[in-house]
Design a protein around this motif. Structure first.
Motif, short mmCIF file in Angstrom:
data_model
loop_
_atom_site.label_atom_id
_atom_site.label_comp_id
_atom_site.label_asym_id
_atom_site.label_seq_id
_atom_site.Cartn_x
_atom_site.Cartn_y
_atom_site.Cartn_z
N LEU A 112 0.83 -1.21 0.00
CA LEU A 112 0.00 0.00 0.00
C LEU A 112 0.87 1.25 0.00
O LEU A 112 1.98 1.25 0.53
N GLU A 113 0.34 2.31 -0.55
CA GLU A 113 1.00 3.61 -0.49
C GLU A 113 0.18 4.49 0.46
O GLU A 113 -0.84 5.05 0.08
N PRO A 114 0.63 4.61 1.70
CA PRO A 114 -0.16 5.35 2.69
C PRO A 114 -0.36 6.81 2.29
O PRO A 114 0.54 7.45 1.72
N ILE A 115 -1.55 7.30 2.58
CA ILE A 115 -1.86 8.72 2.39
C ILE A 115 -1.36 9.46 3.61
O ILE A 115 -1.65 9.07 4.75
N ASP A 116 -0.61 10.53 3.40
CA ASP A 116 -0.08 11.31 4.52
C ASP A 116 -1.19 12.15 5.14
O ASP A 116 -1.75 13.05 4.50
N ALA A 117 -1.56 11.84 6.38
CA ALA A 117 -2.60 12.60 7.08
C ALA A 117 -2.09 13.95 7.57
O ALA A 117 -2.87 14.75 8.10
N GLN A 118 -0.81 14.20 7.40
CA GLN A 118 -0.20 15.51 7.68
C GLN A 118 -0.43 15.97 9.12
O GLN A 118 -0.63 17.15 9.38
N GLY A 119 -0.42 15.02 10.03
CA GLY A 119 -0.54 15.37 11.43
C GLY A 119 -1.94 15.79 11.86
O GLY A 119 -2.11 16.34 12.96
N GLN A 120 -2.93 15.52 11.01
CA GLN A 120 -4.29 15.87 11.40
C GLN A 120 -4.77 14.97 12.54
O GLN A 120 -4.22 13.89 12.78
N TYR A 121 -5.80 15.44 13.22
CA TYR A 121 -6.34 14.73 14.37
C TYR A 121 -7.57 13.94 13.92
O TYR A 121 -8.51 14.50 13.37
N LEU A 122 -7.54 12.64 14.16
CA LEU A 122 -8.61 11.75 13.73
C LEU A 122 -9.51 11.42 14.92
O LEU A 122 -9.07 10.81 15.91
N LEU A 123 -10.75 11.85 14.82
CA LEU A 123 -11.74 11.69 15.89
C LEU A 123 -12.80 10.69 15.43
O LEU A 123 -13.20 10.72 14.26
N PRO A 124 -13.25 9.80 16.31
CA PRO A 124 -14.35 8.93 15.89
C PRO A 124 -15.59 9.75 15.55
O PRO A 124 -15.80 10.84 16.10
N GLY A 125 -16.39 9.23 14.63
CA GLY A 125 -17.62 9.93 14.26
C GLY A 125 -18.44 10.28 15.49
O GLY A 125 -18.57 9.50 16.43
N LEU A 126 -19.02 11.48 15.48
CA LEU A 126 -19.79 11.97 16.62
C LEU A 126 -21.20 11.38 16.62
O LEU A 126 -21.74 11.00 15.57
N ILE A 127 -21.81 11.34 17.80
CA ILE A 127 -23.15 10.77 17.96
C ILE A 127 -24.06 11.82 18.59
O ILE A 127 -23.77 12.33 19.67
N ASP A 128 -25.16 12.15 17.89
CA ASP A 128 -26.18 13.05 18.42
C ASP A 128 -27.29 12.18 18.98
O ASP A 128 -28.00 11.50 18.23
#
Length: 482
Positions: A72-88
């Motif tokens: 695989l060729e990983p996509i660089d997330a560029q240090g972004q913050y990954l949060l689980p999907g929110l629940i309303d």
């Protein structure tokens, strides 16, 4: 039913999308590098991680990319913050305008519902990172259809568990089922179970005995039971084993001291005035309130405060509420209804708004106290009701929790894994972990540092699919302004 009672009930009850594109690559396995994972369980950032998504599932999270993914060729997330999907946990996704209708010479309240509203709201919820909702009541027909269409892929939108018509005494066409001589409590609940409804919602018009009976019936059918309660006290409902209570308005006179109770009963007005008049008389450290905290905690009753709905009401004379720039993303039918007729503060005068604003800090103190007492809380908005903006108001709700003094890590937990646990979906939702559904929100900035950073969204993945942010109705870019 007289006009006052009708208004009281009204204000308290609370296909294809060209807007979105599923951008699934030919290879269903996607990998990302340099991702900062928000670990909502521990309240910390897992820095510089690899993430692998296989189809709709998170397959790997770790510091090194295993050899089986070397092609695989990983996509660089560029240090972004990954949060689980929110629940309303309080989203009436199909609920539309509220009107009065005359039937056989009698004035009755009516709530409209439509698939168009569901589709509109689903799109907006996703754009703001909400990937799962609890719909706590409304038209069974429309709620079931939305649930079915999402499950079959005919509609792109947040996953859902649903209530049907809210069980009550008193007619509110389109929103409640009236328990009377023609419809027994048992029959109403069994009908909803047979139709495919997930949870039962009870309303304030029911008697104490009816609420006790409904909890027993619902639990025998393996259904969660939640309630919007007023004079029936939260303490009693908790001890009767209700599963959840909605709205931070425990307005029962039974929760007041003897002197305050007498004064409140003597001078209080019906309907939404109770939302601030009860707080004027309450003592959050009184014996009845201490018993309330204990009952909620020991019986593990989760509370869904929907603070944004009441802040919108208490500050409903403010341009910040009624002219918010993101109101353009509310369905036109709803927005017109709020601007022309239906609000939670019908009949309020200047002094009422002033009194409500004065007790607002006490409302925040109550929610903070619930948290400190160990009562499980979730993040809900009361979507479909006045001035609640689909999707965006989840972020407003979280900000209000922060204003109440609740730590950001706890707020994020409430909006993700805690909500998933309360809804019995934590095996697949609520955190970024191996084996869970790949509902992920990419953020520019760290939400643990500032809860407002949950609005710095760059991408949303729903079940492993990247959701395209283009709108199918031409509007300017969203504002993150409060």
């Amino acid at each position: 039913m007289n006009i006052s009672r009708i208004i009281t009930t009204a204000v308290c009850l609370c296909s294809s999308y060209t807007a979105f594109a599923n951008q699934t690559p030919n290879n269903p396995v996607q990998s990302f590098s340099n991702a900062n994972i928000v670990d909502v369980n521990k309240g910390e950032i897992l820095e510089n991680r690899f993430l692998v998504i296989n189809g709709d599932t998170i397959e790997y999270v770790g510091q090194e990319l295993p050899k089986q993914y070397s092609q695989l060729e990983p996509i660089d997330a560029q240090g972004q913050y990954l949060l689980p999907g929110l629940i309303d946990t309080h989203a009436h996704i199909s609920l539309g305008e509220v009107t009065f209708k005359k039937t056989r010479g009698k004035l009755a309240i009516n709530a409209n519902s439509s698939d168009a509203l569901s589709e509109w709201n689903a799109k907006e919820l996703l754009r703001w990172g909400i990937t799962f909702i609890r719909n706590p009541g409304g038209s069974s027909e429309h709620n079931l259809r939305y649930k079915r269409d999402v499950a079959t892929g005919n509609t792109i939108g947040p996953g859902v568990i649903i209530a049907g018509e809210i069980i009550n005494q008193g007619a509110f066409e389109g929103l409640t089922v009236d328990i009377n001589k023609n419809m027994s409590l048992h029959a109403a609940i069994e009908q909803q179970k047979a139709a495919g409804i997930d949870i039962i919602k009870l309303y304030a018009g029911l008697t104490e005995q009816q609420i006790q009976d409904a909890i027993v019936i619902g639990h025998k059918l393996d259904m969660q039971v939640i309630g919007h309660l007023e004079e029936v006290s939260w303490t009693d409902a908790a001890n009767w084993q209700i599963d959840g209570i909605v709205h931070a308005m425990p307005v029962s006179s039974k929760l007041l001291s003897k002197e305050a109770k007498e004064e409140y009963q003597k001078n209080s007005r019906p309907g939404p005035f109770a939302h601030f008049e009860w707080y004027e008389h309450s003592d959050l450290n009184s014996k009845p309130m201490l018993e309330l905290y204990q009952a909620l905690r020991e019986n593990k009753v989760h509370v869904d405060p929907t603070l944004i709905a009441f802040k919108n009401s208490f500050y409903g004379d403010s341009q910040q509420v009624v002219a918010h720039p993101n109101l353009k993303y509310v369905h036109p039918e709803l927005l017109n209804n709020w601007q022309s007729f239906f609000t939670f503060n019908i009949g309020w005068k200047e002094q009422d708004f002033s009194r409500a604003k004065k007790v607002w800090p006490k409302v925040l103190s109550f929610v903070n106290r619930l948290h400190k007492e160990g009562v499980p809380l979730t993040i809900g908005t009361d979507l479909g009701n006045p001035w609640v903006i689909p999707g965006f108001s989840v972020h407003q709700e979280m900000q209000i929790f922060a204003d109440a003094g609740i730590p950001n890590s706890e707020i994020l937990r409430m909006a993700t894994i805690n909500a998933a646990k309360q809804l019995n979906i934590s095996d697949q939702h609520g955190s970024i972990e191996q084996g869970k559904i790949a509902n992920i929100v990419f953020l520019k900035n760290n939400p643990l540092e500032n809860i407002a950073n949950t609005k710095t969204i760059t991408q949303v993945f729903l079940a492993g699919n990247l959701i395209n942010g283009k709108l199918n109705h031409s509007e300017p870019v969203l504002t993150t302004k409060e």
